[in-house]
Design an enzyme around this catalytic site. Structure first.
Site, PDB file in Angstrom:
ATOM      1  N   SER A 137      17.163  38.244 -34.973  1.00 35.12           N
ATOM      2  CA  SER A 137      18.170  37.362 -35.565  1.00 35.12           C
ATOM      3  C   SER A 137      17.701  36.939 -36.943  1.00 35.12           C
ATOM      4  O   SER A 137      16.498  36.991 -37.247  1.00 35.12           O
ATOM      5  CB  SER A 137      18.340  36.108 -34.675  1.00 35.12           C
ATOM      6  N   TYR A 150      15.197  27.795 -30.518  1.00 38.49           N
ATOM      7  CA  TYR A 150      15.687  29.176 -30.512  1.00 38.49           C
ATOM      8  C   TYR A 150      15.061  29.957 -31.664  1.00 38.49           C
ATOM      9  O   TYR A 150      14.602  31.094 -31.482  1.00 38.49           O
ATOM     10  CB  TYR A 150      17.206  29.183 -30.630  1.00 38.49           C
TER      11      TYR A 150
END
Length: 244
Positions: A137, A150
């Site tokens: 990501s 996260y």
């Protein structure tokens, strides 16, 4: 290290919805002949079975359980391409009382899950001269306050992906690291990204990167902005020849 997709067998974790489902569809569009759908719930892949019939096979797995992943690898020994897409996201500030619990659960799936998959499938991918794709990501490179735990898990996963590239490439296995920005999946919408690009843009990035032999792929517009800034560092440092 480019990978020809035509006629290959792939395995996708978290294949039942969102980005995972889109990756399955993109793999078939590029000529893959079979896909293992590696999911926690065997009943969740009905739609894909309706579409692709015997070209897909559902296998159950819990990526947080090393023995479960080892069993998966023993069932799918003809796999040429492993796409480790399974992941979770908690929305927690580092100052939240829930931050520690969120971080632990995200590491279990996003980090230890990657380790389990890579270690279990190493013999398979080496034998088949295959490829490992990791869904990372932009959050692996840039931390956002209310997604801190996260981001930390994705940064760790990206670091491990770099190590896997070094070690697996020595054995003829390609490794790809995908870095999307916000995507309109169930997980993304839960974080408020309703107007973000759809998962198909990530799926295209996966198949494009495999065929091009790229390590990094930044599939959507936001990710491409970060990738453009990151490119020089990536080429000279991440992909550079640094002897330790």
């Amino acid at each position: 290290m480019s990978v020809t997709l035509t006629g290959k067998t792939a395995l996708v974790t978290g294949a039942n919805r969102g980005i995972g489902k889109a990756i399955v569809e993109a793999l078939f569009e590029r000529g893959v002949s079979k896909v293992y759908l590696a999911v926690r719930d065997a009943e969740s892949t009905t739609e894909l079975h309706s579409t692709y019939a015997d070209k897909v096979e559902t296998l159950t797995v819990d990526v947080t359980d090393a023995s479960s992943v080892q069993a998966l690898a023993k069932q799918a020994t003809d796999t040429d391409i492993v796409v480790n897409n399974a992941g979770i996201m908690k929305l927690q500030s580092p100052l939240s009382g829930e931050a520690e619990a969120a971080l632990r659960s995200e590491f279990e799936v996003n980090v230890f899950g990657l380790l389990h998959v890579a270690q279990a499938f190493e013999p398979v991918l080496v034998k088949n001269k295959g490829a490992l794709v990791q869904l990372n990501s932009v959050a692996s490179m840039k931390t956002f306050g209310d997604m801190t735990t996260y981001c930390a898990s994705k940064a760790a996963a990206y670091s491990i992906t770099q190590g896997l590239r070094e070690k697996l490439s020595e054995q003829g296995v390609a490794v790809v690291s995908i870095h999307p920005g916000p995507i309109a999946t169930d997980m993304g919408k839960g974080a408020g990204f309703d107007d973000a690009p759809g998962p198909d843009v990530v799926a295209k990035g996966v198949v494009d990167a495999l065929e091009a032999g790229d390590f990094h792929n930044f599939p959507d517009d936001m990710a491409k902005q970060l990738g453009d800034e990151y490119n020089s560092y990536a080429n000279n440092v991440i992909l550079g020849d640094f002897s330790v």
